[in-house]
Design a protein around this motif. Structure first.
Motif, PDB file in Angstrom:
ATOM      1  N   CYS A   8       0.816  -1.214   0.000  1.00  0.00           N
ATOM      2  CA  CYS A   8       0.000   0.000   0.000  1.00  0.00           C
ATOM      3  C   CYS A   8       0.852   1.268   0.000  1.00  0.00           C
ATOM      4  O   CYS A   8       0.775   2.086   0.907  1.00  0.00           O
ATOM      5  CB  CYS A   8      -0.952  -0.020   1.186  1.00  0.00           C
ATOM      6  SG  CYS A   8      -2.329   1.103   1.018  1.00  0.00           S
ATOM      7  N   SER A   9       1.679   1.415  -1.020  1.00  0.00           N
ATOM      8  CA  SER A   9       2.565   2.574  -1.079  1.00  0.00           C
ATOM      9  C   SER A   9       1.829   3.863  -1.430  1.00  0.00           C
ATOM     10  O   SER A   9       2.308   4.950  -1.139  1.00  0.00           O
ATOM     11  CB  SER A   9       3.691   2.329  -2.075  1.00  0.00           C
ATOM     12  OG  SER A   9       3.167   2.067  -3.355  1.00  0.00           O
ATOM     13  N   ASP A  10       0.664   3.734  -2.051  1.00  0.00           N
ATOM     14  CA  ASP A  10      -0.162   4.908  -2.334  1.00  0.00           C
ATOM     15  C   ASP A  10      -1.223   5.023  -1.253  1.00  0.00           C
ATOM     16  O   ASP A  10      -1.278   4.218  -0.331  1.00  0.00           O
ATOM     17  CB  ASP A  10      -0.830   4.769  -3.712  1.00  0.00           C
ATOM     18  CG  ASP A  10       0.184   4.786  -4.840  1.00  0.00           C
ATOM     19  OD1 ASP A  10       1.198   5.511  -4.726  1.00  0.00           O
ATOM     20  OD2 ASP A  10      -0.031   4.064  -5.836  1.00  0.00           O
ATOM     21  N   SER A  21     -10.836 -10.956  12.654  1.00  0.00           N
ATOM     22  CA  SER A  21      -9.723 -11.318  13.532  1.00  0.00           C
ATOM     23  C   SER A  21      -8.362 -10.982  12.943  1.00  0.00           C
ATOM     24  O   SER A  21      -7.381 -10.921  13.670  1.00  0.00           O
ATOM     25  CB  SER A  21      -9.787 -12.811  13.869  1.00  0.00           C
ATOM     26  OG  SER A  21      -9.703 -13.574  12.690  1.00  0.00           O
ATOM     27  N   VAL A  22      -8.284 -10.758  11.629  1.00  0.00           N
ATOM     28  CA  VAL A  22      -7.007 -10.568  10.939  1.00  0.00           C
ATOM     29  C   VAL A  22      -6.862  -9.131  10.444  1.00  0.00           C
ATOM     30  O   VAL A  22      -7.744  -8.310  10.616  1.00  0.00           O
ATOM     31  CB  VAL A  22      -6.909 -11.530   9.733  1.00  0.00           C
ATOM     32  CG1 VAL A  22      -6.930 -12.979  10.192  1.00  0.00           C
ATOM     33  CG2 VAL A  22      -8.007 -11.256   8.718  1.00  0.00           C
ATOM     34  N   ILE A  23      -5.719  -8.869   9.812  1.00  0.00           N
ATOM     35  CA  ILE A  23      -5.550  -7.664   9.006  1.00  0.00           C
ATOM     36  C   ILE A  23      -5.647  -8.147   7.568  1.00  0.00           C
ATOM     37  O   ILE A  23      -4.898  -9.040   7.156  1.00  0.00           O
ATOM     38  CB  ILE A  23      -4.216  -6.969   9.274  1.00  0.00           C
ATOM     39  CG1 ILE A  23      -4.203  -6.406  10.697  1.00  0.00           C
ATOM     40  CG2 ILE A  23      -3.974  -5.865   8.240  1.00  0.00           C
ATOM     41  CD1 ILE A  23      -2.899  -5.738  11.095  1.00  0.00           C
ATOM     42  N   ALA A  24      -6.583  -7.606   6.828  1.00  0.00           N
ATOM     43  CA  ALA A  24      -6.828  -8.063   5.467  1.00  0.00           C
ATOM     44  C   ALA A  24      -6.565  -6.929   4.490  1.00  0.00           C
ATOM     45  O   ALA A  24      -6.773  -5.756   4.804  1.00  0.00           O
ATOM     46  CB  ALA A  24      -8.267  -8.560   5.332  1.00  0.00           C
ATOM     47  N   GLY A  25      -6.120  -7.307   3.300  1.00  0.00           N
ATOM     48  CA  GLY A  25      -5.845  -6.305   2.283  1.00  0.00           C
ATOM     49  C   GLY A  25      -5.746  -6.928   0.904  1.00  0.00           C
ATOM     50  O   GLY A  25      -5.964  -8.133   0.719  1.00  0.00           O
ATOM     51  N   HIS A  26      -5.387  -6.100  -0.060  1.00  0.00           N
ATOM     52  CA  HIS A  26      -5.275  -6.525  -1.452  1.00  0.00           C
ATOM     53  C   HIS A  26      -4.306  -7.704  -1.560  1.00  0.00           C
ATOM     54  O   HIS A  26      -3.251  -7.701  -0.907  1.00  0.00           O
ATOM     55  CB  HIS A  26      -4.781  -5.347  -2.300  1.00  0.00           C
ATOM     56  CG  HIS A  26      -4.809  -5.631  -3.755  1.00  0.00           C
ATOM     57  ND1 HIS A  26      -3.767  -6.251  -4.406  1.00  0.00           N
ATOM     58  CD2 HIS A  26      -5.765  -5.396  -4.689  1.00  0.00           C
ATOM     59  CE1 HIS A  26      -4.061  -6.384  -5.669  1.00  0.00           C
ATOM     60  NE2 HIS A  26      -5.278  -5.872  -5.880  1.00  0.00           N
ATOM     61  N   ALA A  32       3.085  -9.623  -0.507  1.00  0.00           N
ATOM     62  CA  ALA A  32       4.385  -9.010  -0.203  1.00  0.00           C
ATOM     63  C   ALA A  32       4.693  -9.103   1.289  1.00  0.00           C
ATOM     64  O   ALA A  32       5.839  -9.347   1.682  1.00  0.00           O
ATOM     65  CB  ALA A  32       4.399  -7.554  -0.669  1.00  0.00           C
ATOM     66  N   ILE A  33       3.689  -8.923   2.111  1.00  0.00           N
ATOM     67  CA  ILE A  33       3.884  -9.040   3.561  1.00  0.00           C
ATOM     68  C   ILE A  33       4.227 -10.480   3.929  1.00  0.00           C
ATOM     69  O   ILE A  33       5.168 -10.739   4.687  1.00  0.00           O
ATOM     70  CB  ILE A  33       2.642  -8.559   4.338  1.00  0.00           C
ATOM     71  CG1 ILE A  33       2.443  -7.049   4.143  1.00  0.00           C
ATOM     72  CG2 ILE A  33       2.761  -8.902   5.827  1.00  0.00           C
ATOM     73  CD1 ILE A  33       1.110  -6.529   4.662  1.00  0.00           C
ATOM     74  N   GLY A  93     -10.980  -5.228  -2.200  1.00  0.00           N
ATOM     75  CA  GLY A  93     -11.547  -3.985  -1.688  1.00  0.00           C
ATOM     76  C   GLY A  93     -10.680  -3.324  -0.639  1.00  0.00           C
ATOM     77  O   GLY A  93      -9.461  -3.324  -0.719  1.00  0.00           O
ATOM     78  N   LEU A  94     -11.325  -2.787   0.370  1.00  0.00           N
ATOM     79  CA  LEU A  94     -10.660  -2.023   1.423  1.00  0.00           C
ATOM     80  C   LEU A  94      -9.747  -2.885   2.284  1.00  0.00           C
ATOM     81  O   LEU A  94      -9.937  -4.086   2.396  1.00  0.00           O
ATOM     82  CB  LEU A  94     -11.705  -1.406   2.363  1.00  0.00           C
ATOM     83  CG  LEU A  94     -12.698  -0.413   1.798  1.00  0.00           C
ATOM     84  CD1 LEU A  94     -13.727  -0.072   2.859  1.00  0.00           C
ATOM     85  CD2 LEU A  94     -11.989   0.838   1.335  1.00  0.00           C
ATOM     86  N   TRP A  95      -8.803  -2.213   2.914  1.00  0.00           N
ATOM     87  CA  TRP A  95      -8.033  -2.855   3.972  1.00  0.00           C
ATOM     88  C   TRP A  95      -8.945  -2.971   5.181  1.00  0.00           C
ATOM     89  O   TRP A  95      -9.789  -2.104   5.439  1.00  0.00           O
ATOM     90  CB  TRP A  95      -6.811  -2.012   4.326  1.00  0.00           C
ATOM     91  CG  TRP A  95      -5.696  -2.202   3.362  1.00  0.00           C
ATOM     92  CD1 TRP A  95      -5.545  -1.599   2.151  1.00  0.00           C
ATOM     93  CD2 TRP A  95      -4.588  -3.079   3.515  1.00  0.00           C
ATOM     94  NE1 TRP A  95      -4.401  -2.046   1.538  1.00  0.00           N
ATOM     95  CE2 TRP A  95      -3.792  -2.958   2.356  1.00  0.00           C
ATOM     96  CE3 TRP A  95      -4.191  -3.955   4.511  1.00  0.00           C
ATOM     97  CZ2 TRP A  95      -2.627  -3.679   2.178  1.00  0.00           C
ATOM     98  CZ3 TRP A  95      -3.016  -4.672   4.342  1.00  0.00           C
ATOM     99  CH2 TRP A  95      -2.253  -4.535   3.187  1.00  0.00           C
ATOM    100  N   ILE A  96      -8.778  -4.033   5.940  1.00  0.00           N
ATOM    101  CA  ILE A  96      -9.545  -4.243   7.168  1.00  0.00           C
ATOM    102  C   ILE A  96      -8.557  -4.411   8.309  1.00  0.00           C
ATOM    103  O   ILE A  96      -7.726  -5.315   8.292  1.00  0.00           O
ATOM    104  CB  ILE A  96     -10.454  -5.480   7.084  1.00  0.00           C
ATOM    105  CG1 ILE A  96     -11.409  -5.367   5.893  1.00  0.00           C
ATOM    106  CG2 ILE A  96     -11.226  -5.658   8.391  1.00  0.00           C
ATOM    107  CD1 ILE A  96     -12.183  -6.646   5.602  1.00  0.00           C
TER     108      ILE A  96
END
Length: 124
Positions: A8-10, A21-26, A32-33, A93-96
């Protein structure tokens, strides 16, 4: 992580969700993580890490509006007897920002002003 942006550099949008319960993202960013922390997909699609390495994994810093919120590896790695798994998950979609983030930061939901505030949680 280690002073480098790995996801998420932008500008990205995120929600804070007490039901996740998690961190979710694209998927690309989460991939990459996972790679950066050495997580490997098992036969069930769960990303696991070597439990012996948890203490040596770096902090991951989430920056929101210019404020840094560090997460130690003990926050983002789920440790169970005999196995350890990443607390990051792909979604569209969005990061959670779920419980992994919320356990580390006291959160105030200000619905009247449509904002959320964070402060480090006090730990016993």
């Amino acid at each position: 992580m280690n002073g480098q942006t790995i996801a998420c550099s932008d500008t990205c949008q995120a929600i804070v969700d007490t039901g996740t319960s998690v961190i979710a993202g694209h998927p690309d960013s989460i991939g990459a993580i996972q790679e950066a922390i050495g997580a490997q997909s098992d036969k069930y699609g769960l990303f696991t890490v070597n439990c012996n390495l948890v203490s040596s994994l770096p902090e991951i810093i989430i920056t929101i509006n210019g404020i840094q919120y560090p997460l130690p590896s003990t926050a983002y790695i789920n440790q169970f007897p005999g196995s350890c798994s990443s607390g990051f998950q792909s979604t569209s979609g969005l990061w959670i920002l779920g419980d992994i983030f919320l356990r580390e930061y006291f959160t105030v939901f200000d619905r009247g002003n449509n904002r959320v505030g964070f402060a480090p949680s006090l730990k016993a």
